[in-house]
Structure formats: structure tokens, C-alpha cells
Design an enzyme around this catalytic site. Structure first.
Site, mmCIF file in Angstrom:
data_model
loop_
_atom_site.group_PDB
_atom_site.id
_atom_site.type_symbol
_atom_site.label_atom_id
_atom_site.label_comp_id
_atom_site.label_asym_id
_atom_site.label_seq_id
_atom_site.Cartn_x
_atom_site.Cartn_y
_atom_site.Cartn_z
ATOM 1 N N ASP A 251 46.038 50.833 40.726
ATOM 2 C CA ASP A 251 45.532 49.614 40.114
ATOM 3 C C ASP A 251 45.347 48.612 41.253
ATOM 4 O O ASP A 251 45.833 48.829 42.374
ATOM 5 C CB ASP A 251 46.540 49.104 39.074
ATOM 6 C CG ASP A 251 46.104 47.812 38.410
ATOM 7 O OD1 ASP A 251 44.898 47.659 38.143
ATOM 8 O OD2 ASP A 251 46.971 46.955 38.180
ATOM 9 N N ASP B 272 45.013 44.481 40.871
ATOM 10 C CA ASP B 272 45.723 43.215 40.702
ATOM 11 C C ASP B 272 47.200 43.471 40.427
ATOM 12 O O ASP B 272 47.560 44.194 39.507
ATOM 13 C CB ASP B 272 45.104 42.405 39.563
ATOM 14 C CG ASP B 272 43.714 41.893 39.915
ATOM 15 O OD1 ASP B 272 43.586 41.212 40.941
ATOM 16 O OD2 ASP B 272 42.756 42.203 39.179
#
Length: 212
Positions: free
Chosen positions: A10, A12
Site C-alpha cells: 500500500d 499512504d
């Protein structure tokens, strides 16, 4: 941990330290729309902005609000830096199969990677690349397919419950990174790490990374 063929990250909260910037954006947006900023914020993690808008304010046009949110986020770009250990970890992945799988915007993410010196992998999956975004498994399944590996041979590094649900549903092994949530909140992950340095040690121990 199973045999590792690829690592999916991922962005953020995992590679980019963007929580403070995103909080300012969502607070500003929520207040301008007469919404409870705290309730809205809890809906945001790991999800596409337009999907959060649908849940937080069904009477608003998600596409139009996404544009407004993107404009607010653009003003925050200089305040978004790599998470500690990100540069070292990604450089150690040279020659290995890895990808980013994010609900974020392609142009914004790639601009921040370029500005902060983070290398971009060949395989990048964004929220706009799938019909059903996190917590649906489609994004991780797509990344694994593009890498030519089975999802069961992928390790996912995620910081948000929605992303962990998506990765588990895709059949991946998941490391929950406790940068934005507690280990309890990330309980569906197969294991948790407090930092990217710890993630790096886990991958080194499995022989997946290039040694220093």
C-alpha cells in the site's frame, strides 16, 4: 510465512507519511459540507475518496467531490514525505518482484515518489484501475496477475483495515504495519510490524531481499 514470490505495498501510511496531510484535507472538506469531520475521517483509510464520499454524504456527487478533494490534496504535496525506512527497503528490492497497490491517484502518487526519491516499481495498481476497490480483493489480484505470480505467493504490507481485508480476501499473506492503526485494529493481518525496518528484517529472514 509462505514462500514469497512478490511483495505488494500500500502507499499512504506504508511508504508515504501522508496521514497529517490527508487529515487536514478531509477536515476541511467535511466542515465545508456541514459534516462531522471525525466520522468522515474514520471512513477514509485505505479507500478511494469517492467511495468515502458515497458513505459519508450520499446526497453529493462523488466524482465532483473527488475533484475538490484532489485540489485540496495538491496543496499539501510538500508536506508528504517517505515513511522511515522506505528508501532503504525499496532499494533492497532491486531485481525482485514488487508492486504498489493503492486507492490513491496515479498522478499524485507518482509525483510524490519522484519528488521524494522513492523508486517506482514496474507494476502499479491504482484505485481507478479496478471497478471494486478496497476492501474488495480486486486490486491485489490484479497486481499479482500483472507480476505473473499467484496471490498466495504475495506478501502485502498494509496499514489500514480495509486494505488488510482486501489482501486476505485475495489470498495473500499480510503484514499489518502499525503506523496509523493499532495491532488490535489490524487483527486480520497474519502478523504485524511497527516499522518498515521490521518489515525489512522479516523479508531478509525469508531470503527475499538483497542483503546489505
Amino acid at each position: 510465512m509462505r514462500m514469497i514470490s512478490a511483495v505488494l505495498f500500500d502507499v499512504d501510511g506504508v511508504l508515504l507519511d501522508s496521514a497529517a496531510a490527508h487529515r487536514r484535507v478531509w477536515n476541511s472538506w467535511a466542515l465545508s459540507r456541514g459534516l462531522d469531520a471525525e466520522k468522515v475521517w474514520r471512513l477514509t483509510f485505505g479507500r478511494r475518496p469517492e467511495d468515502t464520499v458515497k458513505d459519508a454524504a450520499a446526497h453529493l456527487d462523488p466524482a465532483a467531490e473527488r475533484q475538490s478533494l484532489d485540489e485540496l490534496l495538491a496543496k499539501e504535496r510538500d508536506g508528504i514525505l517517505p515513511v522511515g525506512g522506505a528508501v532503504r527497503l525499496l532499494r533492497a528490492l532491486s531485481g525482485r518482484a514488487w508492486a504498489i497497490v493503492t486507492s490513491g491517484d496515479r498522478a499524485f502518487v507518482e509525483a510524490r515518489f519522484a519528488a521524494t526519491g522513492l523508486p517506482l516499481p514496474a507494476v502499479r495498481v491504482y484505485g481507478s484501475d479496478v471497478e471494486q476497490a478496497k476492501p474488495a480483493p480486486d486490486c491485489f489480484a490484479l497486481a499479482a496477475s500483472r507480476l505473473g505470480v499467484d496471490p498466495s505467493a504475495c506478501v502485502v504490507v498494509e496499514d489500514a483495515p480495509a486494505g488488510i481485508c482486501a489482501a486476505v480476501a485475495a489470498g495473500c499473506t499480510v503484514i499489518g504495519l502499525t503506523t496509523t492503526h493499532t495491532a488490535v485494529a489490524l487483527s486480520r493481518a497474519h502478523m504485524c510490524a511497527v516499522s518498515l525496518d521490521e518489515v525489512r528484517e522479516l523479508l531478509l529472514a525469508r531470503g527475499f531481499l538483497n542483503t546489505p
